[in-house]
Every structure is written in C-alpha cells, then in structure tokens.
Write a protein that holds these residues in place. Structure first.
Motif, PDB file in Angstrom:
ATOM      1  N   PRO A  82      -4.166 -13.201   5.677  1.00  0.00           N
ATOM      2  CA  PRO A  82      -3.127 -12.180   5.553  1.00  0.00           C
ATOM      3  C   PRO A  82      -2.225 -12.212   6.787  1.00  0.00           C
ATOM      4  CG  PRO A  82      -5.180 -11.162   6.208  1.00  0.00           C
ATOM      5  CD  PRO A  82      -5.461 -12.628   6.016  1.00  0.00           C
ATOM      6  N   VAL A  83      -0.929 -12.178   6.551  1.00  0.00           N
ATOM      7  CA  VAL A  83       0.039 -12.187   7.653  1.00  0.00           C
ATOM      8  C   VAL A  83       1.124 -11.155   7.376  1.00  0.00           C
ATOM      9  CG1 VAL A  83      -0.371 -14.612   8.260  1.00  0.00           C
ATOM     10  CG2 VAL A  83       1.426 -14.044   6.628  1.00  0.00           C
ATOM     11  N   ARG A  84       1.902 -10.881   8.406  1.00  0.00           N
ATOM     12  CA  ARG A  84       3.002  -9.936   8.286  1.00  0.00           C
ATOM     13  C   ARG A  84       4.217 -10.503   8.993  1.00  0.00           C
ATOM     14  NH1 ARG A  84       2.700  -3.524   9.654  1.00  0.00           N
ATOM     15  NH2 ARG A  84       4.597  -3.033   8.531  1.00  0.00           N
ATOM     16  N   VAL A  85       5.388 -10.278   8.399  1.00  0.00           N
ATOM     17  CA  VAL A  85       6.645 -10.692   9.026  1.00  0.00           C
ATOM     18  C   VAL A  85       7.080  -9.547   9.934  1.00  0.00           C
ATOM     19  CG1 VAL A  85       9.031 -11.417   8.672  1.00  0.00           C
ATOM     20  CG2 VAL A  85       7.275 -12.042   6.992  1.00  0.00           C
ATOM     21  N   LEU A  86       7.152  -9.820  11.234  1.00  0.00           N
ATOM     22  CA  LEU A  86       7.576  -8.785  12.180  1.00  0.00           C
ATOM     23  C   LEU A  86       9.076  -8.592  12.153  1.00  0.00           C
ATOM     24  CD1 LEU A  86       5.528  -9.288  15.458  1.00  0.00           C
ATOM     25  CD2 LEU A  86       5.256  -7.547  13.698  1.00  0.00           C
ATOM     26  N   LEU A  87       9.797  -9.683  12.364  1.00  0.00           N
ATOM     27  CA  LEU A  87      11.248  -9.599  12.450  1.00  0.00           C
ATOM     28  C   LEU A  87      11.862 -10.967  12.273  1.00  0.00           C
ATOM     29  CD1 LEU A  87      11.988 -10.782  15.539  1.00  0.00           C
ATOM     30  CD2 LEU A  87      11.066  -8.581  16.155  1.00  0.00           C
ATOM     31  N   LEU A  88      13.180 -10.974  12.151  1.00  0.00           N
ATOM     32  CA  LEU A  88      13.920 -12.236  12.087  1.00  0.00           C
ATOM     33  C   LEU A  88      14.485 -12.522  13.459  1.00  0.00           C
ATOM     34  CD1 LEU A  88      15.841 -11.736   8.734  1.00  0.00           C
ATOM     35  CD2 LEU A  88      13.706 -12.983   9.117  1.00  0.00           C
ATOM     36  N   GLU A 107      14.737 -17.938  11.971  1.00  0.00           N
ATOM     37  CA  GLU A 107      13.282 -17.975  11.912  1.00  0.00           C
ATOM     38  C   GLU A 107      12.708 -16.573  11.731  1.00  0.00           C
ATOM     39  OE1 GLU A 107      11.897 -21.686  14.486  1.00  0.00           O
ATOM     40  OE2 GLU A 107      12.764 -20.077  15.692  1.00  0.00           O
ATOM     41  N   ALA A 108      11.540 -16.529  11.121  1.00  0.00           N
ATOM     42  CA  ALA A 108      10.797 -15.275  10.955  1.00  0.00           C
ATOM     43  C   ALA A 108       9.612 -15.306  11.908  1.00  0.00           C
ATOM     44  CB  ALA A 108      10.304 -15.143   9.521  1.00  0.00           C
ATOM     45  N   GLU A 109       9.381 -14.190  12.600  1.00  0.00           N
ATOM     46  CA  GLU A 109       8.209 -14.084  13.459  1.00  0.00           C
ATOM     47  C   GLU A 109       7.053 -13.556  12.623  1.00  0.00           C
ATOM     48  OE1 GLU A 109       8.759 -12.117  17.223  1.00  0.00           O
ATOM     49  OE2 GLU A 109       9.632 -13.965  18.002  1.00  0.00           O
ATOM     50  N   SER A 129      16.977 -11.380   4.324  1.00  0.00           N
ATOM     51  CA  SER A 129      17.130 -10.074   4.973  1.00  0.00           C
ATOM     52  C   SER A 129      16.028  -9.085   4.613  1.00  0.00           C
ATOM     53  CB  SER A 129      18.493  -9.472   4.645  1.00  0.00           C
ATOM     54  OG  SER A 129      18.611  -9.282   3.241  1.00  0.00           O
ATOM     55  N   ASP A 130      15.298  -9.346   3.523  1.00  0.00           N
ATOM     56  CA  ASP A 130      14.209  -8.459   3.111  1.00  0.00           C
ATOM     57  C   ASP A 130      12.855  -8.841   3.705  1.00  0.00           C
ATOM     58  OD1 ASP A 130      16.005  -7.037   1.592  1.00  0.00           O
ATOM     59  OD2 ASP A 130      15.271  -7.771  -0.346  1.00  0.00           O
ATOM     60  N   LEU A 131      12.786  -9.908   4.487  1.00  0.00           N
ATOM     61  CA  LEU A 131      11.502 -10.369   5.009  1.00  0.00           C
ATOM     62  C   LEU A 131      10.836  -9.434   6.019  1.00  0.00           C
ATOM     63  CD1 LEU A 131      12.016 -14.222   5.438  1.00  0.00           C
ATOM     64  CD2 LEU A 131      10.570 -13.042   3.769  1.00  0.00           C
ATOM     65  N   PRO A 132      11.561  -8.849   6.986  1.00  0.00           N
ATOM     66  CA  PRO A 132      10.867  -8.026   7.987  1.00  0.00           C
ATOM     67  C   PRO A 132      10.023  -6.928   7.344  1.00  0.00           C
ATOM     68  CG  PRO A 132      13.087  -8.472   8.713  1.00  0.00           C
ATOM     69  CD  PRO A 132      12.991  -8.956   7.289  1.00  0.00           C
ATOM     70  N   GLY A 133       8.768  -6.859   7.782  1.00  0.00           N
ATOM     71  CA  GLY A 133       7.837  -5.867   7.273  1.00  0.00           C
ATOM     72  C   GLY A 133       7.010  -6.325   6.087  1.00  0.00           C
ATOM     73  N   LYS A 134       7.361  -7.459   5.483  1.00  0.00           N
ATOM     74  CA  LYS A 134       6.614  -7.936   4.307  1.00  0.00           C
ATOM     75  C   LYS A 134       5.208  -8.368   4.712  1.00  0.00           C
ATOM     76  CE  LYS A 134       9.617  -8.009   0.826  1.00  0.00           C
ATOM     77  NZ  LYS A 134       9.765  -6.738   0.186  1.00  0.00           N
TER      78      LYS A 134
END
Length: 72
Positions: free
Chosen positions: A7-13, A17-19, A49-54
């Motif tokens: 399990p992982v989470r996208v912190l921010l862009l 790149e996505a962190e 743009s919807d990746l952060p928090g996913k």
C-alpha cells in the motif's frame, strides 16, 4: 524474481513526478520516492492533478522499484 504488493500514498506532485510513500503512519515512513506522475495517472485512470492524496497499491520488485499501480 519475487513481487509483493504494497500500500502506498501519493503525497504531492513535484514537477512531472509524484512523491510516493508507504501508506503507514508518518512516524513509520521512509523518505518519499519519485515516480512519473503521468505513468501513475494513466495506470489508475485519473488526471495527474487528482493524484495527491490517492491511496494505491503497487508491485515492488527485487530492486525496491514500484510498478503496477492500482487504486487501493
């Protein structure tokens, strides 16, 4: 070659790149890793743009690289 799902989470862009961090409490996380945001967004079917928090799952390979992104 072994593969595990984690399990992982996208912190921010950060630029293109996505962190990505492990989806565990902040005190248990290691440093974020960066992966191409467009690749992740395409794999899960959302705009970049919807990746952060996913929350996602990913395959981790023998070199600790992630791939096979899926929504959690």
């Amino acid at each position: 070659m072994s593969h595990d799902r984690v399990p992982v989470r996208v912190l921010l862009l950060f630029g293109e790149e996505a962190e990505i961090v492990a989806d565990v409490p902040p005190s248990e996380r290691s440093e974020p890793a960066r992966y191409p945001a467009a690749e992740i967004a395409a794999a899960i079917g959302v705009p970049v743009s919807d990746l952060p928090g996913k929350r996602l799952t990913a395959d981790v390979d023998d070199d600790d690289r992630l791939s096979g992104w899926q929504l959690a």
